[in-house]
Scaffold this motif. Structure first.
Motif, short mmCIF file in Angstrom:
data_model
loop_
_atom_site.label_atom_id
_atom_site.label_comp_id
_atom_site.label_asym_id
_atom_site.label_seq_id
_atom_site.Cartn_x
_atom_site.Cartn_y
_atom_site.Cartn_z
N GLU A 47 0.83 -1.21 0.00
CA GLU A 47 0.00 0.00 0.00
C GLU A 47 0.86 1.26 0.00
OE1 GLU A 47 -3.83 1.20 2.50
OE2 GLU A 47 -2.00 1.37 3.70
N GLN A 48 1.86 1.28 0.88
CA GLN A 48 2.72 2.46 0.97
C GLN A 48 3.64 2.59 -0.25
OE1 GLN A 48 2.31 4.86 3.31
NE2 GLN A 48 0.54 3.60 3.83
N ALA A 49 4.08 1.49 -0.82
CA ALA A 49 4.92 1.53 -2.01
C ALA A 49 4.15 2.07 -3.20
CB ALA A 49 5.47 0.13 -2.32
N ILE A 50 2.88 1.69 -3.32
CA ILE A 50 2.03 2.21 -4.39
C ILE A 50 1.94 3.73 -4.28
CG2 ILE A 50 -0.33 2.30 -5.28
CD1 ILE A 50 -0.59 -0.65 -4.36
N ASN A 51 1.71 4.19 -3.08
CA ASN A 51 1.59 5.63 -2.87
C ASN A 51 2.93 6.34 -3.04
OD1 ASN A 51 -1.29 6.59 -1.75
ND2 ASN A 51 -0.91 4.48 -1.15
N TYR A 52 4.01 5.65 -2.68
CA TYR A 52 5.34 6.24 -2.88
C TYR A 52 5.63 6.42 -4.37
CZ TYR A 52 10.41 6.79 -2.72
OH TYR A 52 11.70 7.28 -2.88
N SER A 53 5.18 5.46 -5.18
CA SER A 53 5.32 5.59 -6.63
C SER A 53 4.64 6.86 -7.12
CB SER A 53 4.72 4.37 -7.33
OG SER A 53 4.65 4.56 -8.73
#
Length: 203
Positions: A47-53
């Motif tokens: 979830e956080q990696a998606i938003n970091y992208s």
């Protein structure tokens, strides 16, 4: 048990990304592969990696995914601090209050007008840091996120930065003393960057 740290299969990961709305649409196939390989199927990381992208795209920053959840959150916080400093400070204040956030108390502490406060909270919701719990409280998206944000709070915050105005100053000061708020700020303001011990807080 925090269901948000149960492992995901590749198929479940793809479905998770597809259901992230506008953010998920901008995650490339290659980025999906990188996210899954580094996440070990942990949905909190995903979830956080998606938003970091997405953070990287709107900040014109190369997407280089950190290897650990804590480093990922630190990277997201750095971008948040740069892009929306008010949201960053509010998120830090929310983390100090606990994984479940009393909206009225947080708003009173920072002294925001209702519309401004609601706009900032909506920004944090869309950024997948927090989410509504009920009409009174919001909560961090998962406990691991809350703990990591609390440990990762930057050391450039001072009490003066966390604006306060209101009539219940004495009551709020007592609450913050109970939460260890001022001891945390003292640590934050010192040149030596000590790591905050989550267990030291009475939350």
């Amino acid at each position: 048990v925090d269901v948000h740290i149960a492992p995901l299969t590749p198929a479940e990961l793809s479905k998770t990304i597809d259901f992230k709305g506008e953010v998920g649409k901008y995650v490339t196939t290659r980025e999906k592969e990188v996210i899954f390989n580094k996440s070990n199927g942990n949905p909190a990381f995903v979830e956080q990696a998606i938003n970091y992208s997405f953070d990287c795209q709107i900040s014109d920053k190369a997407f280089i995914l950190p290897n650990s959840f804590s480093e990922l959150i630190k990277a997201r916080l750095a971008i948040l601090n740069k892009n929306n400093n008010e949201a960053y400070k509010l998120l830090c204040g929310a983390a100090i209050l606990g994984d479940r956030i009393n909206l009225a108390l947080l708003k009173e502490i920072f002294g925001y007008k209702t519309q401004k406060f609601n706009d900032i909270m909506l920004y944090l919701v869309k950024s997948n840091f927090v989410r509504p719990y009920n009409d009174v409280c919001y909560e961090f998206n998962n406990l691991l996120l809350w703990e990591t944000v609390l440990k990762s709070i930057s050391f450039d915050i001072s009490f003066e930065d966390l604006r306060y105005s209101g009539e219940n100053a004495d009551e709020l000061i007592d609450i913050f003393n109970d939460l260890g708020f001022y001891s945390l700020l003292k640590k934050i303001d010192t040149p030596k960057k000590e790591e905050v011990n989550v267990d030291s807080f009475k939350i």
